[in-house]
Design an enzyme around this catalytic site. Structure first.
Site, PDB file in Angstrom:
ATOM      1  N   GLY A  37      45.984  39.374  29.135  1.00  0.00           N
ATOM      2  CA  GLY A  37      44.854  39.064  28.521  1.00  0.00           C
ATOM      3  C   GLY A  37      43.863  39.649  28.921  1.00  0.00           C
ATOM      4  CD  GLU A  53      41.864  42.043  26.399  1.00  0.00           C
ATOM      5  OE1 GLU A  53      42.745  42.791  26.958  1.00  0.00           O
ATOM      6  OE2 GLU A  53      40.683  42.486  26.551  1.00  0.00           O
ATOM      7  CD  GLU A  57      47.011  43.348  29.454  1.00  0.00           C
ATOM      8  OE1 GLU A  57      46.144  42.429  29.068  1.00  0.00           O
ATOM      9  OE2 GLU A  57      47.209  43.065  30.564  1.00  0.00           O
ATOM     10  CG  ASP A  73      33.989  29.638  41.728  1.00  0.00           C
ATOM     11  OD1 ASP A  73      33.694  30.768  41.712  1.00  0.00           O
ATOM     12  OD2 ASP A  73      33.325  28.554  41.972  1.00  0.00           O
ATOM     13  CD  GLU A 102      56.884  47.073  37.932  1.00  0.00           C
ATOM     14  OE1 GLU A 102      57.796  46.265  37.977  1.00  0.00           O
ATOM     15  OE2 GLU A 102      56.562  47.142  39.455  1.00  0.00           O
TER      16      GLU A 102
END
Ligand SMILES: Cc1cc2nc3c(=O)[nH]c(=O)nc-3n(C[C@H](O)[C@H](O)[C@H](O)COP(=O)(O)OP(=O)(O)OC[C@H]3O[C@@H](n4cnc5c(N)ncnc54)[C@H](O)[C@@H]3O)c2cc1C
Length: 301
Positions: A37, A53, A57, A73, A102
């Site tokens: 992501g 994404e 990716e 956070d 990988e």
């Protein structure tokens, strides 16, 4: 102070295994395995971002179903984000770009032993839990079985749900509609108890409301697209050993209707007190239904 970013990630499953990528060339969790992501771009929504994404990716066409949003956070990386996670089908073969070194497909029991980036381990645990309880959200079509105004601005809608549809009382369904070419979803609490083959909404129709005007026009026989169930506002098992006390205002009573009728139908023997507020007498929701429930189950006040 870290700015709050928006990111989108994917839970991709194939033959009982889940796709993870090893993070590369990044300032956060470098070298850790994690879910694929990335960041939302200017003007993008979570759904469009996750599709883009995943294509960039891992070279997969992804058909996302929303799972949940999480707050991230991690002060050690000056990282704060709202992360939207999705699951769903894919097309194609995995080919990674430079963002990961990988990729691999892992069984849930293997993931349990791994240390993952961000809170991806918790996300996988939540996903596996919902999957095992068969309460993962779905996108499905439904037919309106009944639609009528029950007061000046409250509309009652009864609609079909698939035979296998399960939810926990207190959860909601989102109604999809297209506005300016974009799909929007508006959540409404499920007022009925599970296992009936249908479900119910009570909707306050606000004059200037956008979803309200869509919901206000629905009539018997119309088809709608729903997404869900979703939401964590449910009665915890440990609370079912105690008396239950509910306070609601207006249509806020709807989630409680589902919770109260289902625990009573399950044989809950302790006391249930419902304190419900309404703007005026004409707006009291489900008075008859509650009175009848109180007659059948004297432990409901
Ligand atoms: C988990 C969840 C469950 C929900 N369940 C229900 C439900 O069971 N029944 C239900 O009717 N709604 C429910 N809602 C609210 C619903 O999702 C919408 O927000 C609501 O219908 C207003 O949407 P709209 O697009 O019509 O109004 P918008 O176009 O978003 O708002 C128009 C204007 O109306 C104002 N407004 C919004 N809501 C109200 C209100 N209740 N009273 C007065 N003014 C308001 C807004 O501030 C805005 O100024 C739920 C929301 C959540 C998050």
């Amino acid at each position: 102070m870290a700015r709050n970013r928006k990111t989108a990630g994917a839970i991709i499953e194939k033959d009982g295994k889940f796709l993870l990528v090893k993070r590369n060339n990044t300032k956060t969790f470098e070298g850790y395995w994690g879910l694929p992501g990335g960041n939302l771009e200017e003007g993008e929504n979570f759904e469009d971002a996750v599709k883009r994404e995943i294509k960039e990716e891992v070279n997969l066409d992804f058909y996302p179903v929303p799972f949940r949003k999480y707050a991230e956070d991690f002060p050690q990386f000056s990282w704060k984000a709202t992360a939207g996670f999705f699951f769903g089908k894919t097309n194609g073969n995995v080919k990674i770009n430079g963002e990961s070194s990988e990729f691999g497909w892992f069984l849930p029991r293997e993931i349990k032993k791994m240390e993952l980036a961000f809170n991806h381990k918790k996300i996988m645990e939540d996903f596996m839990e919902q999957k095992s309880k068969k309460i993962l959200p779905k996108i499905f079509n439904s037919k309106i079985l009944e639609a009528r105004k029950i007061s000046s601005d409250i509309k009652y809608i009864k609609f079909s749900v698939p035979g296998e549809f399960e939810f926990t009382p207190g959860q909601y369904l989102s109604v999809s509609r297209i506005s300016d070419g974009k799909k929007l979803r508006t959540p409404y609490s499920i007022a009925s108890s599970p296992g009936k083959g249908f479900a119910e909404f009570f909707i306050r129709i606000i004059d200037v409301g956008k979803a309200s005007s869509y919901m206000g026009n629905l009539k018997k026989g119309d088809e709608i697209e729903l997404f869900g169930p979703a939401g964590k506002f449910v009665i915890e098992e440990s609370s079912k050993r105690k008396d239950l006390f509910f306070i609601s205002n207006g249509t806020g009573i709807t989630a409680f209707l589902s919770m109260i009728s289902s625990v009573l139908e399950e044989g809950f023997g302790k006391k249930i007190i419902l304190l419900a507020g309404f703007r005026n007498e004409n707006e009291i929701l489900c008075e008859k239904r509650l009175i009848n429930l109180g007659k059948k189950f004297p432990n409901l006040e």
